[in-house]
Design an enzyme around this catalytic site. Structure first.
Site, PDB file in Angstrom:
ATOM      1  N   PRO A   1       0.844  -1.198   0.000  1.00  0.00           N
ATOM      2  CA  PRO A   1       0.000   0.000   0.000  1.00  0.00           C
ATOM      3  C   PRO A   1       0.878   1.246   0.000  1.00  0.00           C
ATOM      4  CG  PRO A   1       0.089  -0.972   2.198  1.00  0.00           C
ATOM      5  CD  PRO A   1       0.825  -1.902   1.293  1.00  0.00           C
ATOM      6  N   MET A   2       0.583   2.183  -0.912  1.00  0.00           N
ATOM      7  CA  MET A   2       1.359   3.425  -0.990  1.00  0.00           C
ATOM      8  C   MET A   2       0.394   4.582  -1.188  1.00  0.00           C
ATOM      9  SD  MET A   2       4.585   2.254  -3.388  1.00  0.00           S
ATOM     10  CE  MET A   2       3.588   1.272  -4.526  1.00  0.00           C
TER      11      MET A   2
ATOM     12  N   GLN B   1      -6.265  -0.857   3.770  1.00  0.00           N
ATOM     13  CA  GLN B   1      -5.400  -0.498   4.890  1.00  0.00           C
ATOM     14  C   GLN B   1      -5.985   0.681   5.668  1.00  0.00           C
ATOM     15  OE1 GLN B   1      -1.392   1.600   4.873  1.00  0.00           O
ATOM     16  NE2 GLN B   1      -0.723  -0.495   5.251  1.00  0.00           N
TER      17      GLN B   1
ATOM     18  N   CYS C   1       4.145   3.088   8.211  1.00  0.00           N
ATOM     19  CA  CYS C   1       4.379   4.347   7.509  1.00  0.00           C
ATOM     20  C   CYS C   1       5.290   5.259   8.328  1.00  0.00           C
ATOM     21  CB  CYS C   1       3.060   5.055   7.234  1.00  0.00           C
ATOM     22  SG  CYS C   1       3.280   6.627   6.362  1.00  0.00           S
TER      23      CYS C   1
ATOM     24  N   LYS D   1       1.041  -4.370   8.819  1.00  0.00           N
ATOM     25  CA  LYS D   1       2.293  -3.936   8.186  1.00  0.00           C
ATOM     26  C   LYS D   1       3.113  -3.189   9.227  1.00  0.00           C
ATOM     27  CE  LYS D   1       4.923  -2.619   4.486  1.00  0.00           C
ATOM     28  NZ  LYS D   1       5.067  -1.230   4.135  1.00  0.00           N
TER      29      LYS D   1
ATOM     30  N   ASN E   1       9.621  -6.979   2.763  1.00  0.00           N
ATOM     31  CA  ASN E   1       9.470  -5.723   2.041  1.00  0.00           C
ATOM     32  C   ASN E   1      10.734  -4.880   2.213  1.00  0.00           C
ATOM     33  OD1 ASN E   1       7.724  -2.661   2.685  1.00  0.00           O
ATOM     34  ND2 ASN E   1       8.037  -3.540   0.672  1.00  0.00           N
TER      35      ASN E   1
ATOM     36  N   ASP F   1      13.586  -2.677  -0.711  1.00  0.00           N
ATOM     37  CA  ASP F   1      14.713  -2.761  -1.657  1.00  0.00           C
ATOM     38  C   ASP F   1      14.630  -3.941  -2.616  1.00  0.00           C
ATOM     39  OD1 ASP F   1      15.617  -0.560  -0.327  1.00  0.00           O
ATOM     40  OD2 ASP F   1      17.406  -1.488   0.526  1.00  0.00           O
TER      41      ASP F   1
ATOM     42  N   GLY G   1       6.994  -2.247  -3.340  1.00  0.00           N
ATOM     43  CA  GLY G   1       6.447  -0.905  -3.217  1.00  0.00           C
ATOM     44  C   GLY G   1       6.981   0.026  -4.282  1.00  0.00           C
ATOM     45  N   ARG G   2       7.946   0.856  -3.904  1.00  0.00           N
ATOM     46  CA  ARG G   2       8.422   1.917  -4.806  1.00  0.00           C
ATOM     47  C   ARG G   2       8.947   1.393  -6.139  1.00  0.00           C
ATOM     48  NH1 ARG G   2      12.806   4.451  -1.334  1.00  0.00           N
ATOM     49  NH2 ARG G   2      12.826   2.322  -0.500  1.00  0.00           N
TER      50      ARG G   2
END
Length: 324
Positions: free
Chosen positions: A17-18, A71, A101, A140, A201, A203, A225-226
Site C-alpha cells: 500500500p502506498m 489499509q 508508515c 504492516k 518488504n 529494496d 512498493g516503490r
C-alpha cells in the site's frame, strides 16, 4: 501459495500500500500483471473524514478482484475498530493495519510506525480490530522505531497471538525512513518464530533480488512498493521467475505504450478528466524516468491540460522510440 483466512493467494508477489499511488486503477493494473494481493491506499480511521472526495475515492472498490484488502491507519483502538467494521460493510474482505508508515504527518498523530514505540497500545489496537470484524486482519510494520529500538520480533509475536492473519515487514526502522539498505536478518528471525505468512518488504527491485530475499528470510512472499512505480510489469517478472526460475524479458516499447495508455485511460475514468490529468503527471514521470528524453518531455507533459493531449504526447514519444 499461501493462505489469508479463507483466501488462497496464488502468487508470491504482493503490492505494498502506498499513499497517492495504489489507487484503484493502479491496483487493478498490478493484479493483471502478476500481483497475487494488492492493498489499498491508507484510509484514516477517523470516519468523520470519510465524506471527503479523497476518502470516497480510496474507499471505492468497484470491480476489483478478490480479495479486496483495505489499509487503515490511526492510533485509537476504538476508532480503528470502527473503521475496520465500516470498511467491511463497504466490501473490504481483508483489513490491513498500518504500523509501518514513516511519514511525519502520520507519525505525529501517533499512528503508522510511531505506534511501534508503544507496545501496550499496539496490543490494544490489534485486539480491538481483530475482535471488531469477521474478516481476516493483516498488519504492516517496520523492524522497529530505531536501530536501538528494534522490536519487530516482539510485535510479530503479539500479532500472531492477537489473531493477525499475515504480517508484512519492511526491513528498516522508522528512523531509517528509506535511507540506507534494508536489512533482512530481523525478517528472517520473525519468519522462524511465527507460523502466519510473512511478507518481506524493502529494496526488492528485480526478480533475482526477490528470489534472494525469499531464500534468505523464508518469507511466504515479497511485498513490492516503490520499485513498481512506473514499472508495474516488474510484478510479472518476479512472479514468472519465482515460478519457473527463468527471467522474463523487459517489455518492448509497444507494450509499455499499451500499458501506460491503458493506465492513463483508467485514471481519467476513475478521477474525471480534471483530476485524472493531474494525477497522471506523476505516473508518467515514473514510467519514463529511464527514457533518454525524459527531462525535456516531462516539462512539456506537465503543462498539458487535457486527457487527449496527454495520451497523444505519450504515444508520439514512445511510438517514435519504437520506430527508431
Amino acid at each position: 501459495m499461501f493462505q489469508i483466512g479463507p483466501y488462497t493467494i496464488d502468487s508470491q508477489v504482493v503490492l505494498a500500500p502506498m499513499a497517492g499511488v495504489t489507487d484503484r486503477p493502479f491496483r487493478q493494473l498490478c493484479r493483471r500483471l502478476g500481483a497475487g494481493l494488492v492493498v489499498s491506499e491508507m484510509v484514516t480511521s477517523d470516519t468523520r473524514l470519510w465524506n471527503s472526495r479523497k476518502s470516497a475515492l480510496r474507499l471505492d472498490h468497484t470491480g476489483e478482484a478478490e480479495p479486496r484488502s483495505v489499509q487503515i491507519a490511526g492510533g485509537d483502538p476504538q476508532m480503528m475498530a470502527d473503521a475496520a467494521r465500516m470498511n467491511a460493510e463497504r466490501g473490504a474482505q481483508i483489513i490491513d493495519i498500518n504500523m509501518g508508515c514513516p511519514a511525519k504527518k502520520v507519525c505525529n498523530k501517533a499512528a503508522g510506525s510511531a505506534l511501534l514505540r508503544d507496545e501496550v497500545l499496539v496490543g490494544e489496537i490489534l485486539d480491538a480490530v481483530v475482535d471488531a470484524v469477521e474478516i481476516p486482519v493483516t498488519l504492516k510494520i517496520r523492524t522497529g522505531w530505531s536501530p536501538e529500538q528494534r522490536n519487530g520480533e516482539r510485535i510479530a509475536e503479539m500479532a500472531e497471538q492477537a489473531g493477525i492473519a499475515a504480517l508484512a515487514v519492511h526491513g528498516r526502522t522508522r528512523a531509517d525512513r528509506y535511507q540506507g539498505n534494508a536489512e533482512y536478518d530481523t525478517i528472517a528471525r520473525i519468519c522462524q518464530q511465527v507460523s502466519i505468512p510473512v511478507f518481506a518488504n524493502g529494496d526488492i527491485d528485480s526478480a533475482r533480488s526477490a528470489r534472494d530475499v525469499l531464500d534468505y528470510t523464508g518469507a511466504a512472499a515479497v511485498m513490492i512498493g516503490r520499485a513498481a512505480q512506473g514499472r508495474p510489469w516488474l510484478l510479472r517478472e518476479i512472479d514468472h521467475y519465482l515460478r519457473t526460475g527463468k527471467e522474463l524479458a523487459e517489455p518492448e516499447t509497444d507494450e509499455v505504450l499499451q500499458i501506460l495508455t491503458g493506465h492513463l485511460e483508467a485514471l481519467y475514468a476513475f478521477y474525471g478528466d480534471y483530476m485524472g490529468v493531474r494525477i497522471a503527471r506523476k505516473h508518467v514521470g515514473w514510467y519514463l524516468q529511464q527514457h533518454a528524453q525524459a527531462a525535456g518531455f516531462r516539462k512539456h507533459f506537465n503543462q498539458l491540460e487535457t486527457a487527449s493531449d496527454q495520451v497523444n504526447a505519450v504515444t508520439a514519444l514512445l511510438a517514435g522510440s519504437a520506430a527508431a
